[in-house]
Design an enzyme around this catalytic site. Sequence first.
Site, short mmCIF file in Angstrom:
data_model
loop_
_atom_site.label_atom_id
_atom_site.label_comp_id
_atom_site.label_asym_id
_atom_site.label_seq_id
_atom_site.Cartn_x
_atom_site.Cartn_y
_atom_site.Cartn_z
N ASP A 44 0.82 -1.21 0.00
CA ASP A 44 0.00 0.00 0.00
C ASP A 44 0.86 1.27 0.00
O ASP A 44 2.09 1.20 0.14
CB ASP A 44 -0.95 0.00 1.22
CG ASP A 44 -0.22 -0.31 2.53
OD1 ASP A 44 1.02 -0.32 2.54
OD2 ASP A 44 -0.91 -0.53 3.54
N ASN A 99 -6.98 -2.16 14.82
CA ASN A 99 -8.37 -2.51 14.53
C ASN A 99 -8.48 -3.70 13.57
O ASN A 99 -9.54 -3.95 13.01
CB ASN A 99 -9.09 -1.29 13.93
CG ASN A 99 -8.41 -0.78 12.67
OD1 ASN A 99 -7.41 -1.33 12.23
ND2 ASN A 99 -8.97 0.25 12.06
N HIS A 119 -6.89 -4.06 10.70
CA HIS A 119 -6.72 -3.84 9.26
C HIS A 119 -5.44 -4.51 8.75
O HIS A 119 -4.46 -4.64 9.48
CB HIS A 119 -6.80 -2.34 8.87
CG HIS A 119 -5.62 -1.51 9.22
ND1 HIS A 119 -5.73 -0.33 9.94
CD2 HIS A 119 -4.31 -1.63 8.93
CE1 HIS A 119 -4.53 0.20 10.06
NE2 HIS A 119 -3.65 -0.57 9.46
N GLU A 143 -9.53 -1.32 5.68
CA GLU A 143 -10.09 -0.95 6.97
C GLU A 143 -11.34 -1.77 7.29
O GLU A 143 -12.06 -2.20 6.39
CB GLU A 143 -10.46 0.53 6.95
CG GLU A 143 -9.25 1.47 6.85
CD GLU A 143 -8.50 1.63 8.17
OE1 GLU A 143 -8.56 0.72 9.03
OE2 GLU A 143 -7.83 2.67 8.32
#
Length: 239
Positions: A67, A136, A138, A143
């Site tokens: 990414d 979280n 990801h 996400e």
Amino acid sequence: MKIIVCKDYDEMSVEAAKIVAAQMKEKKDSILGLATGSTPLGLYNELVKMNQCGEIDFSEIKTFNLDEYYPISHKDDQSYYYFMNENLFSRVNIDPANTDIPNGEAPDAEAECKRYDAAIDASAGVDIQILGIGQNGHIAFNEASDVLHANTHQETLTENTIQANSRFFENEADVPRHALTMGVGSIMKARKIILLASGKNKRDAVRALTDDTITTQNPATLLKLHKDVIIICDEEAMG
Ligand code: GLP
């Protein structure tokens, strides 16, 4: 899913480096899927050491990164382009032409995502994908959400991610709000996946990997559907 719990971060990095090195020795032109963030730094340092003493060779290795922030200049020291050059590519004998990262400078995000998927599809496929994990859950910049994407796409970062990543920036306001990221489908196509997690703040995300539930609200849980995943974490992350 295999889970290796190491005493600490250093042991984790050595463990991961052994697996990557074995792959590189077995197949000189392996394709590595690389990750950024603070967690893989120890692994990259180990690989640099092994390369410098002649144990592993990057001359035929190809890489795809997960990414990149969007938009961001390659010269920005917070870009993943800069990170990869600084922490790995400039320190080993890799041919820069054999490395690919979603381009944060591309004028058209959608066209860049298509280019990236086409480049991955045209390759022989990722042999080992390195992954970190967000607090979280990801993976890359996929996400938590009701809907995940299979392919490379533009993502809007959540408040949790912006806050977590703000430690690398002067102000939280400086953290880019968008990123280009491989989708979960592209990640799952890798033949082998190594997920690295270190520290107490990853405990909830890592624990969610140890039961048999899968939810798009914790994208890493999708890895339970992959047949060759190794989680390498330290005792703090496992709890
Ligand atoms: C970023 C990256 C992820 C990475 C995550 C965790 O959001 N896009 O690929 O896994 O940060 O980073 P760290 O390893 O610094 O905790």
